[in-house]
Design an enzyme around this catalytic site. Structure first.
Site, short mmCIF file in Angstrom:
data_model
loop_
_atom_site.label_atom_id
_atom_site.label_comp_id
_atom_site.label_asym_id
_atom_site.label_seq_id
_atom_site.Cartn_x
_atom_site.Cartn_y
_atom_site.Cartn_z
N ARG A 125 0.84 -1.20 0.00
CA ARG A 125 0.00 0.00 0.00
C ARG A 125 0.88 1.24 0.00
O ARG A 125 1.87 1.30 0.73
CB ARG A 125 -0.93 0.01 1.22
CG ARG A 125 -1.86 -1.19 1.25
CD ARG A 125 -2.80 -1.16 2.43
NE ARG A 125 -3.57 -2.41 2.52
CZ ARG A 125 -4.46 -2.68 3.47
NH1 ARG A 125 -4.71 -1.78 4.41
NH2 ARG A 125 -5.09 -3.84 3.48
N ARG A 146 2.98 1.81 10.33
CA ARG A 146 2.31 2.13 9.07
C ARG A 146 3.36 2.12 7.97
O ARG A 146 4.23 3.00 7.93
CB ARG A 146 1.63 3.50 9.17
CG ARG A 146 0.67 3.79 8.03
CD ARG A 146 -0.07 5.10 8.29
NE ARG A 146 -0.85 5.06 9.51
CZ ARG A 146 -2.05 4.48 9.62
NH1 ARG A 146 -2.60 3.89 8.57
NH2 ARG A 146 -2.69 4.48 10.78
N GLU A 205 -5.16 -0.01 16.13
CA GLU A 205 -5.81 -1.04 15.31
C GLU A 205 -4.89 -2.23 15.01
O GLU A 205 -3.76 -2.07 14.58
CB GLU A 205 -6.28 -0.45 13.98
CG GLU A 205 -6.99 -1.45 13.08
CD GLU A 205 -7.29 -0.90 11.70
OE1 GLU A 205 -7.23 -1.68 10.73
OE2 GLU A 205 -7.56 0.32 11.59
N SER A 229 -9.33 -5.59 11.30
CA SER A 229 -10.60 -5.01 10.87
C SER A 229 -11.44 -6.11 10.24
O SER A 229 -10.91 -7.05 9.64
CB SER A 229 -10.38 -3.86 9.88
OG SER A 229 -9.74 -4.32 8.70
N ARG A 266 1.65 -6.03 12.71
CA ARG A 266 1.36 -5.23 13.91
C ARG A 266 1.17 -6.12 15.14
O ARG A 266 1.47 -5.70 16.26
CB ARG A 266 0.10 -4.39 13.70
CG ARG A 266 0.31 -3.17 12.83
CD ARG A 266 -0.91 -2.29 12.82
NE ARG A 266 -0.79 -1.22 11.86
CZ ARG A 266 -1.75 -0.33 11.60
NH1 ARG A 266 -2.90 -0.41 12.25
NH2 ARG A 266 -1.57 0.63 10.72
#
Length: 415
Positions: free
Chosen positions: A253, A268, A340, A343, A380
C-alpha cells in the site's frame, strides 16, 4: 455495487444513505440516465422485432427491403446510444457507497468509534518501556534502516529470531483457522484492475495502489482481493455455503494521505504481511458470519495474551464498500493506548455484484452471495507482542502457544 432496480424504486433512501456517508453521488442523474437508457432499449427491441418480421418479406416486397435497411441504420445508432448511456451509468454507479447498517454509529473519524468490550489486563511495568523499534534494534531482530537502503522508507527486514517469530505466529494462526473450517490458500501477489474494482478498492482507494504500469495489474493491498476474486463470474451451490478461505500474503500500500496518522517504526508501512479471513455466504447468514469472523480474531488475540478492545466502527471511519465493520485495537505500551490490529467488514453483496458471484439453490433460485473480509493478523500483532511481553532486562518472552513453532521461549540481546 447497488442494484439499479433498488435505486430506481428507492431514490430518496439512497440519497439519504449517500448523505450520511459523505458521498456526493448524483442520484437524480443516475435515475435519469437509467430511464433514458431503458427508453432506448425498448425502442431498439421494438425495432429488432419489426425488422425480423419484415425480413421475411424482403424476397417478395422491395419496399420491405428499403424499410429493413433504414431500420438497420436506426438500430445501429440506438445501440451506440445505449452503449454510451450504459458507460455513463456504470461510471456513476461505481462511485456509489454501499448501504449502511442502521446500527452503524454516526461520526466523522475513529474518535467516534463505539467501544463494545475490553478484554485482557493491561500490563504494568516497573521500568521504562521500550517501543518495538528500540526492542527490535537491541535484540537484533528488526532492521528498518537497511530496509530503507534497499527499497525505501516504509520497507524493513525481520531477521533471526524476529523472522522466526513472525513465521511461527502466521503458521499457528493458519492452523487455528483451519481447525475452524477455513481452507488455506497461497494467492497471486498481483491482481487485474477488474479484480480491484470488483472488491471495491477501485475507484475508492486508487491512490493506495501500486500499479504495474506495463500490465493490467497492480500489487495486492490484501489477499482479500485475490480470494474474493477467486470466484469471479461463478455460480456457487447454496448448500456448499459458507465457504471460508484464508491466505497469508505480502500486502502493498502506498499509504498516500496517511500524513499525521500513527506511523512510529513499522506501524504504518508500504509492505507488510497478513493472514486474511474471507467468507462467502447466503445473504441471510452474513450477520452471523460477520460475528464468527470477529470471534476468530478475538480467540487469536486471547490465546496470544494481547490486551484489546473491540469497537463498532463509525460511518466516517468505514470504507465505502462496507455495510458494518468491527475493529479490534490492541494495547501498545509505547503509545499508552489502543491501536488497530484487525478489521472485520460485512460487505453484503457489494463485491459479489461487481464480480458477478452468485448462488443457486436446489430449486433453482439465484441471487448474489454476501462476502465477509476480516483480518486474522498482520505484522502489527508481532510488534504488539514485543511491546507487551518485554522484560526489564531487555528480553522478550514468547507467548506459550507459539513456543512449539519458534523452538525458543525468549528472545535475548546478543552478548
Amino acid at each position: 455495487m447497488i442494484d439499479i432496480k433498488y435505486i430506481r424504486e428507492n431514490p430518496q433512501f439512497i440519497k439519504d444513505n449517500c448523505k450520511r456517508r459523505g458521498s456526493d453521488a448524483d442520484i437524480d442523474a443516475i435515475v435519469q440516465i437509467d430511464a433514458e437508457r431503458r427508453t432506448v432499449q425498448t425502442r431498439a427491441e421494438q425495432l429488432r422485432a419489426e425488422r425480423n418480421r419484415l425480413s421475411k418479406e424482403c424476397g417478395k416486397n422491395p419496399e420491405a427491403r428499403e424499410q429493413v435497411k433504414a431500420m438497420k441504420e436506426e438500430l445501429t445508432a440506438l445501440e451506440q446510444k445505449e452503449a454510451e448511456l450504459g458507460a455513463q451509468l456504470d461510471e456513476k454507479l461505481s462511485w456509489l457507497p454501499n448501504i449502511l447498517d442502521p446500527e452503524v454509529p454516526d461520526g466523522d473519524d475513529d474518535q467516534a468509534n463505539k467501544e463494545i468490550r475490553v478484554v485482557g489486563k493491561i500490563p504494568e511495568f516497573g521500568f521504562k518501556v521500550k517501543d518495538h523499534v528500540e526492542l527490535g534494534e537491541s535484540l537484533d531482530i528488526l532492521d528498518i534502516k537497511r530496509g530503507a537502503k534497499v527499497a525505501q522508507s516504509g520497507f524493513y527486514y525481520w531477521k533471526g529470531k524476529g523472522a522466526i517469530l513472525c513465521d511461527a505466529m502466521y503458521t499457528w494462526i493458519k492452523a487455528e483457522l483451519m481447525k475452524r473450517g477455513f481452507t488455506p490458500f497461497i494467492t497471486p501477489s498481483a491482481a487485474k484492475e477488474r479484480t480491484l474494482f470488483g472488491t471495491g478498492y477501485l475507484p475508492f482507494f486508487a491512490d493506495q495502489t501500486y500499479k504495474i504500469e506495463r500490465d493490467d495489474l497492480a500489487l495486492i493491498g490484501t489477499s482479500e482481493q485475490t480470494l474474493v476474486g477467486y470466484h469471479t463470474d461463478e455460480v456457487l451451490e447454496a448448500e456448499t455455503l459458507p465457504l471460508c478461505y484464508t491466505a497469508h500474503s505480502p500486502c502493498f500500500r502506498t499509504e498516500s494521505g496517511s500524513y499525521g496518522k500513527a506511523s512510529r517504526g513499522i506501524f504504518r508501512v508500504h509492505e507488510f504481511h497478513k493472514v486474511e479471513q474471507i467468507i462467502f455466504c447466503m445473504p441471510e447468514d452474513s450477520v452471523k458470519q460477520h460475528l464468527f469472523a470477529l470471534e476468530n480474531e478475538e480467540l487469536i488475540l486471547q490465546k496470544l495474551g494481547i490486551p484489546y478492545h473491540v469497537v463498532d466502527v463509525c460511518v466516517g471511519d468505514m470504507g465505502a464498500p462496507g455495510y458494518r465493520k468491527y475493529d479490534i485495537e490492541g494495547w501498545f505500551p509505547s503509545f499508552n493506548g489502543y491501536r488497530e490490529l484487525t478489521s472485520n467488514t460485512n460487505l453484503t453483496e457489494f463485491q459479489s455484484r461487481r464480480l458477478n458471484i452468485r448462488y443457486k439453490t436446489k430449486d433453482g433460485q439465484k441471487g448474489y452471495v454476501h462476502t465477509i473480509s476480516a483480518t486474522a493478523a498482520t505484522d502489527r500483532c508481532v510488534i504488539c507482542l514485543l511491546e507487551n511481553y518485554q522484560q526489564e532486562d531487555g528480553s522478550v518472552v514468547i507467548p506459550e502457544v507459539l513456543r512449539p513453532y519458534t523452538g525458543f521461549d525468549k528472545i535475548e540481546a546478543k552478548k
